[in-house]
Design an enzyme around this catalytic site. Structure first.
Site, PDB file in Angstrom:
ATOM      1  N   ASP A 245      29.367  70.921  26.152  1.00 57.41           N
ATOM      2  CA  ASP A 245      28.592  71.988  26.764  1.00 57.41           C
ATOM      3  C   ASP A 245      29.596  73.004  27.323  1.00 57.41           C
ATOM      4  OD1 ASP A 245      26.632  73.649  27.799  1.00 57.41           O
ATOM      5  OD2 ASP A 245      25.473  72.028  28.713  1.00 57.41           O
TER       6      ASP A 245
HETATM    7  C1  NOJ Z   1      24.929  75.690  28.982  1.00 59.09           C
HETATM    8  C2  NOJ Z   1      23.663  74.970  28.636  1.00 59.09           C
HETATM    9  O1  NOJ Z   1      23.611  73.749  29.331  1.00 59.09           O
HETATM   10  C3  NOJ Z   1      23.512  74.706  27.155  1.00 59.09           C
HETATM   11  O2  NOJ Z   1      22.253  74.160  26.899  1.00 59.09           O
HETATM   12  C4  NOJ Z   1      23.722  75.979  26.373  1.00 59.09           C
HETATM   13  O3  NOJ Z   1      23.540  75.749  25.000  1.00 59.09           O
HETATM   14  C5  NOJ Z   1      25.116  76.516  26.672  1.00 59.09           C
HETATM   15  N1  NOJ Z   1      25.217  76.784  28.101  1.00 59.09           N
HETATM   16  C6  NOJ Z   1      25.445  77.784  25.893  1.00 59.09           C
HETATM   17  O4  NOJ Z   1      24.690  78.836  26.368  1.00 59.09           O
END
Ligand code: NOJ
Length: 693
Positions: A245
């Site tokens: 993530d």
């Molecule tokens: C953080 C989020 O938790 C995730 O779901 C997302 O895909 C990423 N940021 C990218 O935006």
């Protein structure tokens, strides 16, 4: 004539598949052999690029194309686009083919926007009712989540776009999300939090998995050897790539050696530091090769080498139709006393629409799943259009604290409530809209409706007995203050860009509601299983999953608590009769499967769809097991008087629990029950079978 391929053509097919696989592997190996270590390192982390959410640059010297990753689960966040209904609404459809269409539409838009990887679906289970991202999930049940997720992933990937299932694993709260450690026992992990990931890998062949922000049992998800190496890549045989993530990587050596393949969004740990670690022998070259092999293999499998990403045309009308059909099928009719709904325009001359947000679409939740829609339709406009000049429509926006007619701010709320009640009284029908505001990054402070909307609803339902309450919430809300007085309640979730059209179609009966709840609505907050700070938000960085497998309806059943609206509940404008439940056998050997069929008839006067739910109960087990667990469902569309047979198969796994000591799924000999139900608390038929060893 039989449509079945002959055994010989089966053989030819599987030989062809194997040789395609081995030729991909050969091509990948040949490429890796030509790559410098620096080029390999370049492939295992993102770089910032304007306008992109995640970006791995191409290596033109070797013909390796770029990799562009974009959010997300409710629409494609690369510029404005289609705001699909929230994933929780998709789950409420209980419709695998719609989930496939939803995925295919997301995939088509991703591809047309020149992107290769879609960061979704999110398959985390609703554990904490306040969870800020509950609207992005498929609810509280692992089976329903797995079924919707696999169908959606197949849809996404059918468009030549890589799905990225997230967030692995036990990512169930926003509070402390970057640090909290989900302290969860192995059985609970396997039975509740992992099945949807497992199905995504084994059944839907998802190309990519996102490692979560949180820790699981003390180790960050992006460097958790048990999750990434033992389970995902080991047991499940995942051959795609794992992406952190955004900002969830915490080390170079640990993450690289424990199974993370790509750091996002930059190379803080997987750039120069990883290069140095390889040179110093802390990370093997073969480990880096394995990461690169996984990335290239999937890119090749998806045809990116022949078809580099390219911006292309997109049919937004077709996209909107999919979004709208999903939103319609996801609407859950929670209550309809005295058949207040559907509204018959020839039966009334005046209608009140009340609510602070009734004049605009609830197009989605906040955070990385937020989409800027190209067009929206709000409920007020759509209702006005339906009514035309056949009745009078009066609207009260009801913005608490913004009541200009009252000079004393302390009484302004009360004044507005009087206005709402008066308007409801003056009209024959009242429709009152309420919503909440779920967003990534923050949990809800309470599961009650925000901004005096409970008071607003109470005032309206007390003033007019022909009131319809429409809820646009991402998850459960408390309804106890007005539920017994409100004759009709519609749960619309976040319906997406066409909110108004969808809700008007349901209210006026153009659409017969057929959604079922993917989560349990409680009568009171204390009825829920997450009840103390050790469980949530956690104490000293540890969130104890001490409720074990008893999440959602499993908790209500275990403790014999009556829910407000049960998991699986949802009414229709017609009625259904269940009969003739048949099991293929009454005794099976442990490990064998069982076929179940049941007849369902539309006994009412309108065409409608019913979700036939199958729950399994292990009558007597050596471990504490849920009273019932969803293990099958079928959604059937039936004309009035029409009867169809729902067919479902119980695999051995449907009867099993996970035994952490033996490290395997176990089906215990003894009696089991099959419950055929219209909701988890509305069992229509049941039958027993015996498992022997
Ligand atoms: C953080 C989020 O938790 C995730 O779901 C997302 O895909 C990423 N940021 C990218 O935006």
């Amino acid at each position: 004539m039989s449509q079945q391929p002959s055994p010989i053509s089966f053989l030819v097919l599987s030989v062809a598949r194997e040789s395609a696989q081995s030729s991909t592997e050969q091509k990948v190996d040949a490429l890796i052999a030509r790559m410098t270590l620096e080029e390999k390192i370049q492939m295992v982390h993102g770089v910032r690029r304007r306008g992109f959410i995640g970006y791995v640059p191409a290596i033109p010297r070797l013909g390796i194309p770029e990799l562009a990753l974009t959010d997300g689960p409710a629409g494609v966040r690369h510029g404005p686009g289609t705001a699909f209904p929230a994933p929780v609404a998709l789950a409420a459809t209980w419709d695998r083919s719609l989930a496939h269409e939803y995925g295919a539409a997301l995939g088509a838009e991703t591809k047309a926007k020149g992107q290769n990887v879609l960061l979704g679906p999110m398959v985390n289970i609703v554990r904490v009712p306040e969870g800020g991202r509950n609207f992005e999930t498929f609810g509280e049940d692992p089976y329903l989540t797995a079924q919707i997720a696999t169908a959606e992933i197949r849809g996404i990937q059918s468009q030549g776009v890589i799905g990225e299932v997230k967030h692995y694993a036990a990512n169930n709260q926003e509070k402390e999300r970057l640090n909290v450690s989900a302290e969860v026992d192995e059985r609970t992990l396997r039975e509740i939090y992992l099945p949807a990931f497992e199905a995504a890998v084994k059944e839907a062949k998802v190309g990519s998995v996102m490692a979560a922000y949180n820790k699981v049992n003390g180790s960050f998800s992006s460097e958790n050897a048990h999750l990434l190496k033992d389970i995902l890549k080991g047991e499940w045989g995942f051959d795609g790539f794992v992406v952190s993530d955004w900002g969830a990587t915490h080390s170079s050596v640990g993450a690289a050696n424990n199974g993370l393949d790509i750091e996002m969004p930059t190379g803080e740990f997987f750039g120069d530091k990883l290069l140095a670690a390889v040179k110093q022998g802390q990370v093997n070259q073969t480990t880096i090769d394995d990461k690169v092999r996984r990335i290239l293999r999937v890119m090749m499998r998806f045809g990116f080498f022949e078809r580099p990403s390219q911006v292309g045309p997109i049919d937004y009308t077709a996209q909107a139709q999919v979004a709208r059909r999903v939103a319609e099928a996801g609407v859950v009719l929670l209550k309809n006393e005295g058949n207040v709904l559907p509204l018959d325009i020839s039966n009334f001359k005046s209608i009140a629409v009340i609510g602070p947000y009734a004049d605009r679409a609830t197009s989605g939740g906040g955070g990385s799943a937020r989409i800027s829609p190209l067009n929206t339709v709000g409920p007020l406009g759509a209702i006005a259009e339906r009514i035309g000049n056949k009745a009078t429509l009066r609207f009260l926006k009801f913005v608490p604290g913004n009541d200009l007619s009252k000079s004393d701010p302390a009484t302004s709320g009360a004044g507005l409530l009087d206005d709402a009640a008066q308007l409801a009284k003056d009209c024959e029908i009242a429709i009152v809209f309420a919503r909440d505001f779920e967003t990534e990054g923050a949990d809800r402070v309470s599961i009650a409706l925000p901004e005096e909307q409970d008071e607003m609803i109470s005032a309206v339902v007390n003033a007019n007995r022909r009131t319809v309450v429409v809820l646009n919430t991402g998850c459960v809300v408390l309804v106890n203050r007005w539920v017994s007085t409100a004759p009709a309640i519609v749960q619309g979730w976040y319906p997406g860009q066409d909110d108004g059209t969808v809700i008007a179609d349901v209210l006026f009966g153009t659409v017969n509601p057929s959604g079922k709840l993917p989560i349990t609505f409680p009568r009171a907050r204390q009825d829920l299983g997450i009840a103390n700070p050790e469980q949530y938000p956690g104490v000293s960085g540890l969130g104890h999953y001490s409720e074990g497998v008893f999440v959602g309806y499993r908790h209500f059943d275990k403790n014999t608590i009556t829910p407000q609206f049960a998991f699986g509940h949802g009414l229709s404008y017609t009625t259904f009769e269940y009969s003739n439940l048949k099991l293929s056998r009454s005794r099976i050997r442990a490990g064998e499967s069982l076929a179940v069929e049941v007849q369902v008839k539309n006994s009412g006067g309108r065409e409608g769809a019913e979700v036939i739910q199958l729950y399994v109960q292990d009558v007597k087990a050596s471990v504490a097991r849920p009273v019932r667990e969803l293990k099958g469902f079928e959604k059937l569309m039936l004309r009035p008087g029409q009867m169809k047979v729902a067919r479902m198969t119980l695999e051995a796994r449907s009867m099993a629990f996970y035994d952490p000591t033996r490290k395997q799924w176990v089906v215990e000999p003894g009696q089991f029950k099959v419950l055929i139900a219209s909701s988890s608390r509305d069992v229509r038929l049941s039958a027993e079978f015996e498992v022997f060893s």
